[in-house]
Design a protein around this motif. Structure first.
Motif, PDB file in Angstrom:
ATOM      1  N   PRO A  71      -3.252  26.851  73.164  1.00 38.91           N
ATOM      2  CA  PRO A  71      -2.926  25.998  72.011  1.00 38.91           C
ATOM      3  C   PRO A  71      -3.278  24.531  72.247  1.00 38.91           C
ATOM      4  O   PRO A  71      -3.212  24.024  73.372  1.00 38.91           O
ATOM      5  CB  PRO A  71      -1.417  26.172  71.854  1.00 38.91           C
ATOM      6  CG  PRO A  71      -0.929  26.560  73.206  1.00 38.91           C
ATOM      7  CD  PRO A  71      -2.061  27.302  73.874  1.00 38.91           C
ATOM      8  N   LEU A  72      -3.650  23.883  71.174  1.00 37.84           N
ATOM      9  CA  LEU A  72      -3.860  22.438  71.140  1.00 37.84           C
ATOM     10  C   LEU A  72      -2.896  21.910  70.093  1.00 37.84           C
ATOM     11  O   LEU A  72      -3.030  22.217  68.908  1.00 37.84           O
ATOM     12  CB  LEU A  72      -5.303  22.099  70.773  1.00 37.84           C
ATOM     13  CG  LEU A  72      -5.647  20.612  70.680  1.00 37.84           C
ATOM     14  CD1 LEU A  72      -5.531  19.944  72.055  1.00 37.84           C
ATOM     15  CD2 LEU A  72      -7.050  20.434  70.123  1.00 37.84           C
ATOM     16  N   ARG A  73      -1.915  21.144  70.548  1.00 36.31           N
ATOM     17  CA  ARG A  73      -0.878  20.654  69.645  1.00 36.31           C
ATOM     18  C   ARG A  73      -1.136  19.189  69.297  1.00 36.31           C
ATOM     19  O   ARG A  73      -1.786  18.477  70.037  1.00 36.31           O
ATOM     20  CB  ARG A  73       0.487  20.796  70.300  1.00 36.31           C
ATOM     21  CG  ARG A  73       0.880  22.235  70.568  1.00 36.31           C
ATOM     22  CD  ARG A  73       2.191  22.312  71.343  1.00 36.31           C
ATOM     23  NE  ARG A  73       2.562  23.685  71.595  1.00 36.31           N
ATOM     24  CZ  ARG A  73       2.225  24.365  72.680  1.00 36.31           C
ATOM     25  NH1 ARG A  73       1.498  23.804  73.617  1.00 36.31           N
ATOM     26  NH2 ARG A  73       2.612  25.610  72.834  1.00 36.31           N
ATOM     27  N   GLY A  74      -0.556  18.750  68.199  1.00 39.60           N
ATOM     28  CA  GLY A  74      -0.604  17.358  67.791  1.00 39.60           C
ATOM     29  C   GLY A  74       0.774  16.735  67.862  1.00 39.60           C
ATOM     30  O   GLY A  74       1.787  17.432  67.771  1.00 39.60           O
ATOM     31  N   ALA A  75       0.815  15.428  68.040  1.00 41.83           N
ATOM     32  CA  ALA A  75       2.072  14.672  68.069  1.00 41.83           C
ATOM     33  C   ALA A  75       1.755  13.236  67.664  1.00 41.83           C
ATOM     34  O   ALA A  75       0.594  12.827  67.614  1.00 41.83           O
ATOM     35  CB  ALA A  75       2.708  14.713  69.451  1.00 41.83           C
TER      36      ALA A  75
END
Length: 139
Positions: A71-75
């Motif tokens: 997964p590649l998450r954003g914040a």
């Protein structure tokens, strides 16, 4: 008095509509790969809403550069995290996207870019974690 960066509709939508957490330290990021939007709390930037508007699409496109199941998450960085990142990363120009791996900054993309340039830069940032150089995020 100017509103907080996180009070702007497009930045707020990253959390409210897209589920991106607002982080106060890099250590608060999820394990793995996280792209943190550092919007420029100390000084307003014309590019901040533009980056906020394209970030969900950029994350979807960049996700294709990683192996299935990675997964590649954003914040979004709050003002405290932004200050910490600026102190830790030499030459960080805001607004920026900072790639964290297990809470450690490993790369950045400063300022707004055109789509093809984002693709090239994400391929470079993600290449240690994938076969990113063989895929095309600009499609």
């Amino acid at each position: 008095m100017m509103a907080s960066v996180q009070d702007t509709p497009l930045v707020r939508a990253l959390s409210e509509r897209h589920g991106m957490p607002v982080l106060d330290t890099p250590a608060a990021a999820a394990l793995g790969l996280v792209v943190v939007f550092v919007p420029g709390h100390a000084r307003p930037h014309l590019e901040t809403p533009d980056i906020a508007a394209v970030l969900p699409d950029l994350l979807r496109a960049a996700q294709t550069l990683l192996p299935s199941g990675t997964p590649l998450r954003g914040a979004v960085a709050d003002a405290a995290m932004e200050a910490e990142l600026c102190a830790r990363i030499d030459g960080l120009n805001l607004p920026a996207l900072v790639l964290l791996h297990d809470g450690v900054p490993v790369g950045m993309i400063p300022r707004m870019r055109d789509w093809d340039e984002y693709g090239r830069l994400f391929r470079g940032l993600l290449s240690p974690y994938s076969n990113a150089g063989q895929k095309d995020v600009s499609a």
